[in-house]
Scaffold this motif. Sequence first.
Motif, mmCIF file in Angstrom:
data_model
loop_
_atom_site.group_PDB
_atom_site.id
_atom_site.type_symbol
_atom_site.label_atom_id
_atom_site.label_comp_id
_atom_site.label_asym_id
_atom_site.label_seq_id
_atom_site.Cartn_x
_atom_site.Cartn_y
_atom_site.Cartn_z
ATOM 1 N N THR A 15 45.523 29.775 69.548
ATOM 2 C CA THR A 15 44.268 30.524 69.507
ATOM 3 C C THR A 15 43.360 30.007 68.395
ATOM 4 O O THR A 15 42.142 29.991 68.532
ATOM 5 N N GLY A 16 43.950 29.571 67.291
ATOM 6 C CA GLY A 16 43.146 29.081 66.179
ATOM 7 C C GLY A 16 42.506 27.734 66.444
ATOM 8 O O GLY A 16 41.450 27.417 65.886
ATOM 9 N N ALA A 42 51.613 38.628 70.533
ATOM 10 C CA ALA A 42 51.783 39.034 69.142
ATOM 11 C C ALA A 42 52.550 40.338 69.075
ATOM 12 O O ALA A 42 52.415 41.208 69.931
ATOM 13 N N TRP A 77 52.778 32.619 62.069
ATOM 14 C CA TRP A 77 51.975 31.397 62.058
ATOM 15 C C TRP A 77 52.109 30.603 63.344
ATOM 16 O O TRP A 77 51.135 30.011 63.824
ATOM 17 N N PRO A 124 41.567 33.161 64.818
ATOM 18 C CA PRO A 124 41.185 32.667 66.144
ATOM 19 C C PRO A 124 39.932 31.801 66.057
ATOM 20 O O PRO A 124 39.061 32.029 65.200
ATOM 21 N N ARG A 145 49.709 31.653 65.968
ATOM 22 C CA ARG A 145 48.287 31.523 65.666
ATOM 23 C C ARG A 145 47.720 30.151 66.059
ATOM 24 O O ARG A 145 46.498 29.994 66.141
#
Length: 302
Positions: A40-41, A27, A34, A192, A37
């Motif tokens: 990890t999301g 990051a 987006w 996350p 992310r």
Amino acid sequence: MGPGTNQPATAFHRSQMSHTSEQPAVASANGAGWEQRLYTGLRMASVPGEVRAALANALGELGVEAEFFLLLINNFPGGGAPSRVRGESFLGRLEAAARRLVRTADTLEVATQGYLTALEADDPGIRNAAAEADPWWPPAPDFEITGESIELRLRRCGFAYRHVVAAYLAANIEAIATHLSLVLHALSTLPPAGVLPTSSLYQGLYELSSAFQGYLIPQHIVHADTQTPGLLTGIARLRALDAQEDTSLQSDLAWAETQLAATQTFLHTQHISAAQRQWALAAAQEWQETINLLKTVREPAR
């Protein structure tokens, strides 16, 4: 990107989403975008790595298409004077984008089903819990296409205003763009894994995918109804009308003036209700505004 290309123009790196590895990009100091992310999301321990990767890829492709579609709409007709060439290029790119969205949504549906099935296998009650949960993203800002209407922009490029209205393009474009804006909002706020309840993740993924198959694709992209055609049917109709009928600015003005006259005649009809009168007054004002706008148009270069 040259006129007529079917590939989206975006700064997003497709290679990042094609990796089978789930290592996210580093990051920046201003926070992850987006595309950074997704891994990890979606990194739920109960979901196999290949299932997580498949959904991350599908959402990444959707994000790319969302960015392209919104840029296409907002930038049309682009710098310089509107022209017939620009209008035809826009329709070609719009049609190609719509077809890609259909394919991308199909891929997303399969990937989402696989991911949600894995969550259910680990927690059989998650589906019921998700039905009562809100998706992970905060309220999205109201979306509105800026600038002149799609009808007027295409009129400036040489397409008849009334033909664009008959093709139902503006309503379909707005519906598609509104949902794609929500998609980008959702991807940009994906936290996350583990930060929010799993039910919120489940519900959000379900909503993003089901919206395409539930109404966006059948109603606003592929719908073949003659009264309210979807985007693909509407583009075909616009081309047919353009080839068969007068497309001059004067023909559009005559059409709008006829509509205004009919509305004014209705206003003088006896025994109309207050609601009918209010509707007719608003319609007459809109027709007058349309006439005024059409009078600002210059015929474009061919």
